[in-house]
Design a protein around this motif. Structure first.
Motif, mmCIF file in Angstrom:
data_model
loop_
_atom_site.group_PDB
_atom_site.id
_atom_site.type_symbol
_atom_site.label_atom_id
_atom_site.label_comp_id
_atom_site.label_asym_id
_atom_site.label_seq_id
_atom_site.Cartn_x
_atom_site.Cartn_y
_atom_site.Cartn_z
ATOM 1 N N SER A 14 59.664 33.790 3.393
ATOM 2 C CA SER A 14 58.674 34.208 4.385
ATOM 3 C C SER A 14 59.333 34.461 5.749
ATOM 4 O O SER A 14 59.647 33.534 6.495
ATOM 5 C CB SER A 14 57.531 33.216 4.576
ATOM 6 N N VAL A 15 59.541 35.728 6.047
ATOM 7 C CA VAL A 15 60.242 36.081 7.277
ATOM 8 C C VAL A 15 59.424 35.739 8.520
ATOM 9 O O VAL A 15 59.982 35.312 9.545
ATOM 10 C CB VAL A 15 60.641 37.574 7.268
ATOM 11 N N PHE A 46 55.731 43.560 9.370
ATOM 12 C CA PHE A 46 57.117 43.089 9.519
ATOM 13 C C PHE A 46 57.476 42.960 11.005
ATOM 14 O O PHE A 46 57.115 43.829 11.812
ATOM 15 C CB PHE A 46 58.082 44.060 8.833
ATOM 16 N N PRO A 47 58.196 41.892 11.387
ATOM 17 C CA PRO A 47 58.487 41.649 12.816
ATOM 18 C C PRO A 47 59.647 42.494 13.349
ATOM 19 O O PRO A 47 60.683 41.976 13.781
ATOM 20 C CB PRO A 47 58.816 40.153 12.840
ATOM 21 N N PHE A 48 59.459 43.812 13.348
ATOM 22 C CA PHE A 48 60.511 44.717 13.831
ATOM 23 C C PHE A 48 60.936 44.371 15.257
ATOM 24 O O PHE A 48 62.122 44.380 15.585
ATOM 25 C CB PHE A 48 60.007 46.171 13.821
ATOM 26 N N GLY A 55 69.002 43.201 19.312
ATOM 27 C CA GLY A 55 70.027 44.234 19.185
ATOM 28 C C GLY A 55 70.151 44.832 17.800
ATOM 29 O O GLY A 55 71.074 45.614 17.543
ATOM 30 N N TYR A 56 69.209 44.493 16.916
ATOM 31 C CA TYR A 56 69.237 45.041 15.558
ATOM 32 C C TYR A 56 68.231 46.188 15.479
ATOM 33 O O TYR A 56 67.063 45.997 15.147
ATOM 34 C CB TYR A 56 68.933 43.940 14.541
ATOM 35 N N GLU A 57 68.721 47.372 15.799
ATOM 36 C CA GLU A 57 67.855 48.545 15.944
ATOM 37 C C GLU A 57 67.497 49.180 14.604
ATOM 38 O O GLU A 57 66.531 49.926 14.505
ATOM 39 C CB GLU A 57 68.547 49.591 16.827
ATOM 40 N N HIS A 58 68.289 48.911 13.582
ATOM 41 C CA HIS A 58 68.132 49.618 12.306
ATOM 42 C C HIS A 58 67.594 48.654 11.251
ATOM 43 O O HIS A 58 68.270 47.710 10.854
ATOM 44 C CB HIS A 58 69.477 50.212 11.886
ATOM 45 N N VAL A 59 66.379 48.896 10.820
ATOM 46 C CA VAL A 59 65.687 47.994 9.898
ATOM 47 C C VAL A 59 65.068 48.806 8.771
ATOM 48 O O VAL A 59 64.301 49.735 9.018
ATOM 49 C CB VAL A 59 64.583 47.184 10.622
ATOM 50 N N GLU A 60 65.415 48.438 7.542
ATOM 51 C CA GLU A 60 64.814 49.071 6.369
ATOM 52 C C GLU A 60 64.184 47.974 5.508
ATOM 53 O O GLU A 60 64.808 46.937 5.266
ATOM 54 C CB GLU A 60 65.848 49.849 5.558
ATOM 55 N N ILE A 61 62.953 48.205 5.080
ATOM 56 C CA ILE A 61 62.212 47.145 4.397
ATOM 57 C C ILE A 61 61.516 47.679 3.150
ATOM 58 O O ILE A 61 61.264 48.874 3.009
ATOM 59 C CB ILE A 61 61.163 46.500 5.326
ATOM 60 N N SER A 62 61.214 46.744 2.273
ATOM 61 C CA SER A 62 60.343 47.011 1.129
ATOM 62 C C SER A 62 59.549 45.734 0.929
ATOM 63 O O SER A 62 60.076 44.719 0.456
ATOM 64 C CB SER A 62 61.163 47.349 -0.119
ATOM 65 N N GLY A 63 58.289 45.740 1.315
ATOM 66 C CA GLY A 63 57.531 44.497 1.364
ATOM 67 C C GLY A 63 56.259 44.498 0.540
ATOM 68 O O GLY A 63 55.774 45.545 0.116
ATOM 69 N N GLN A 64 55.757 43.284 0.331
ATOM 70 C CA GLN A 64 54.480 43.067 -0.339
ATOM 71 C C GLN A 64 53.788 41.882 0.320
ATOM 72 O O GLN A 64 54.449 40.944 0.770
ATOM 73 C CB GLN A 64 54.696 42.712 -1.812
ATOM 74 N N LYS A 65 52.497 41.884 0.319
ATOM 75 C CA LYS A 65 51.746 40.775 0.878
ATOM 76 C C LYS A 65 51.902 39.534 0.004
ATOM 77 O O LYS A 65 51.535 39.543 -1.172
ATOM 78 C CB LYS A 65 50.266 41.138 1.002
ATOM 79 N N GLY A 66 52.454 38.498 0.569
ATOM 80 C CA GLY A 66 52.500 37.201 -0.101
ATOM 81 C C GLY A 66 53.561 37.027 -1.163
ATOM 82 O O GLY A 66 53.817 35.911 -1.600
ATOM 83 N N ILE A 73 68.623 44.502 7.829
ATOM 84 C CA ILE A 73 68.549 44.572 9.292
ATOM 85 C C ILE A 73 69.965 44.772 9.809
ATOM 86 O O ILE A 73 70.874 44.025 9.425
ATOM 87 C CB ILE A 73 67.936 43.273 9.862
ATOM 88 N N SER A 74 70.185 45.749 10.693
ATOM 89 C CA SER A 74 71.555 46.125 11.011
ATOM 90 C C SER A 74 71.739 46.578 12.450
ATOM 91 O O SER A 74 70.850 47.170 13.053
ATOM 92 C CB SER A 74 71.990 47.261 10.070
ATOM 93 N N ARG A 75 72.937 46.304 12.973
ATOM 94 C CA ARG A 75 73.348 46.888 14.257
ATOM 95 C C ARG A 75 73.845 48.320 14.049
ATOM 96 O O ARG A 75 73.842 49.119 14.980
ATOM 97 C CB ARG A 75 74.481 46.067 14.871
ATOM 98 N N ARG A 76 74.316 48.619 12.849
ATOM 99 C CA ARG A 76 74.848 49.946 12.544
ATOM 100 C C ARG A 76 73.774 50.797 11.882
ATOM 101 O O ARG A 76 72.893 50.269 11.194
ATOM 102 C CB ARG A 76 76.068 49.831 11.622
ATOM 103 N N PRO A 77 73.855 52.112 12.037
ATOM 104 C CA PRO A 77 72.866 52.980 11.393
ATOM 105 C C PRO A 77 72.883 52.814 9.873
ATOM 106 O O PRO A 77 73.941 52.573 9.271
ATOM 107 C CB PRO A 77 73.330 54.390 11.787
#
Length: 269
Positions: A14-15, A46-48, A55-66, A73-77
């Motif tokens: 749980s993020v 998601f807590p972007f 400083g983590y500008e690059h975030v890719e997610i795949s989420g589901q409720k519960g 999460i990345s500093r690099r592209p």
């Protein structure tokens, strides 16, 4: 010019609930890339902002409720994002990206393999069958072309494959995560693509190595009945750039912890 990159993998359980310790980890250890599993968070929630503030500008997610959920999460592209639906269940258990490194890039796969329930028999336990089917799809995916390029597999693979990846090999042989059918299948996945188990490159097979300690133990540290469920693999072309790993055992004792701890790896070229 030398390029150095650190990345970490962590089943956070749980993020949103554990964002305070995630922030502590990012401030104190500052990996370039953080791979999370079991985020338990729909994409819209998601807590972007909390990550970008650090400083983590690059975030890719795949989420589901519960349930389930993975994030990178990345500093690099991050480029060429892929989200694969294993077993056709619509579960958010995989995400892959390309990460810039050493003038090129490497492919990074973040997995959350199904736990498999309590009974290691697919005829009576559908969850165990799902786990085995998921792993069979992984085996096909991670062989061939995928294993021929610079690539990394990280995540909660929910299998402790070797004798000293569990507190008692004998006691856990019939316990899901260490049964022969699971350990042999995970090893077949790894060897099928000739992937390098980077953690075991730095920690001898004769030494205990854990990343998970159950919430059920009154004193997890004293009991020390752990398992290595979290893994870092690299292809043969990338593994020579590995410069070490760290299992952050102390994180299991942080306030409101996950039952898993972060594993950090370093690359240098």
């Amino acid at each position: 010019m030398t390029d150095r990159l650190t990345f970490a993998t962590w089943n956070i359980n749980s993020v949103r609930l554990r964002m305070p310790i995630v922030e502590t980890f990012l401030i104190t250890h500052a990996p370039d890339v953080l791979c999370l599993q079991e985020t338990k968070c729909p994409d819209a929630n998601f807590p972007f902002g909390a990550f970008r503030k650090l400083g983590y500008e690059h975030v890719e997610i795949s989420g589901q409720k519960g349930y389930h959920g993975v994030a990178i999460i990345s500093r690099r592209p991050l480029e060429a994002v892929e989200r694969r639906d294993f077993c056709g269940k619509g579960d958010a258990r995989h995400i892959a990206v390309s990460v810039p490194f050493n003038g090129s890039s490497f492919r990074l796969h973040n997995f959350y393999v199904p736990a498999g329930g309590d009974e290691p028999d697919r005829t009576v336990n559908e969850k165990f069958g799902h786990k085995l089917d998921f792993m069979a799809e992984m085996k096909a995916m991670l062989a061939g072309e995928e294993a021929s390029r610079p690539a990394v597999v990280v995540g909660d693979l929910n299998v402790a494959p070797y004798e000293h990846d569990v507190w008692s090999h004998k006691a856990l042989l019939k316990i899901v995560s260490h049964t022969p059918v699971e350990t042999e299948l995970l090893e077949a996945i790894r060897t099928g693509g000739n992937w390098v188990d980077v953690m075991r490159q730095y920690v001898p097979m004769s030494e205990k190595l854990y990343t998970w300690w159950s919430y059920r133990a009154k004193d997890w540290d004293a009991a020390d009945k752990g398992r290595r469920l979290d893994h870092i693999w690299m292809t043969q072309s990338l593994a020579p750039h590995a410069r070490g790993i760290e299992v952050l055992r102390a994180a299991r004792g942080w306030e409101k912890p996950s039952d898993h701890v972060p594993v950090i790896a370093r690359l240098e070229a």
